[in-house]
Design a protein around this motif. Structure first.
Motif, mmCIF file in Angstrom:
data_model
loop_
_atom_site.group_PDB
_atom_site.id
_atom_site.type_symbol
_atom_site.label_atom_id
_atom_site.label_comp_id
_atom_site.label_asym_id
_atom_site.label_seq_id
_atom_site.Cartn_x
_atom_site.Cartn_y
_atom_site.Cartn_z
ATOM 1 N N ASP A 47 40.759 39.612 35.715
ATOM 2 C CA ASP A 47 40.165 39.524 37.057
ATOM 3 C C ASP A 47 38.768 38.906 36.993
ATOM 4 N N ARG A 48 37.990 39.333 36.015
ATOM 5 C CA ARG A 48 36.624 38.789 35.875
ATOM 6 C C ARG A 48 36.661 37.300 35.534
ATOM 7 N N ALA A 50 39.092 35.189 36.245
ATOM 8 C CA ALA A 50 39.560 34.441 37.429
ATOM 9 C C ALA A 50 38.387 34.203 38.385
ATOM 10 N N GLU A 51 37.526 35.228 38.515
ATOM 11 C CA GLU A 51 36.383 35.129 39.412
ATOM 12 C C GLU A 51 35.338 34.149 38.888
ATOM 13 N N ALA A 52 35.180 34.098 37.573
ATOM 14 C CA ALA A 52 34.149 33.245 36.972
ATOM 15 C C ALA A 52 34.607 31.790 36.828
ATOM 16 N N ASP A 55 32.905 28.785 38.807
ATOM 17 C CA ASP A 55 31.539 28.476 38.346
ATOM 18 C C ASP A 55 31.550 27.569 37.127
ATOM 19 N N PRO A 60 41.429 28.703 38.112
ATOM 20 C CA PRO A 60 41.594 30.106 37.707
ATOM 21 C C PRO A 60 42.798 30.313 36.784
ATOM 22 N N THR A 64 42.521 32.024 33.137
ATOM 23 C CA THR A 64 43.193 33.297 32.833
ATOM 24 C C THR A 64 44.286 33.096 31.786
#
Ligand code: PRE
Length: 161
Positions: A47-48, A50-52, A55, A60, A64
């Protein structure tokens, strides 16, 4: 004169740095009789990541997928070491690091660099990616287990973007 490091070399350095932590993780799991797989922790990492990803200018799914391979490689090393220690009925007598306060934070600290290295690699892939990767792995592997782990960690690296 030594050749300049390619984006592949730099990425593999970071992959090896993350894999090197698997030995310490396995020691703790041996001492505390814990299962290798920690599903909630894997979910949190993915999850982290995918979020990063955005940036780091990565899809994603690409980010991942790459991290899922890092986790699979870590488990491969852990299962192999635990087997080895079962046969000997003994694990190495090296200092232990705590999982939650030391090892997992060290794993997390490598996330950023791995994403940077993955993006640089994707931007400038070697012409014959799979072959360059196979050559790089065989050159740097210290032993059969870590060679296998590097192969697993990079299993999807050269897939079409
Ligand atoms: O944190 C752990 O317990 C680990 O074994 C490390 C790790 C990882 O590579 O990040 C590997 C396997 C687990 O399923 C979860 C995470």
């Amino acid at each position: 004169a030594s050749k300049p490091a390619t984006p592949l070399d730099t990425l593999l350095d970071s992959v090896e740095r993350r894999l090197a932590l698997a030995d310490g993780v396995a020691l703790l799991k041996w001492d505390q009789n814990m299962p290798v797989q920690a599903v909630a922790r894997e979910r949190q990492i993915l999850d982290r990541v995918a979020e990063a990803a955005a940036d780091h200018h990565l899809e994603p799914r690409r980010a991942t997928g790459f991290f899922a391979d890092q986790i699979e490689a870590s488990k491969l090393v852990q299962y192999a070491l635990l087997n080895r220690w079962q046969l000997k009925q003994q694990a190495p007598d090296t200092p232990r690091l705590d999982l939650k306060t030391a090892l997992r934070p060290q794993l997390d600290a490598l996330q950023h660099q791995l994403l940077i290295d993955l993006q640089r690699f994707d931007r400038e892939r070697p012409a014959d990616c799979a072959r360059a990767l196979a050559n790089a792995i065989v050159e740097r592997a210290r032993d059969p287990l870590h060679e296998l782990a590097l192969q697993r960690a990079t299993g999807r690296l050269c897939e079409a973007l």
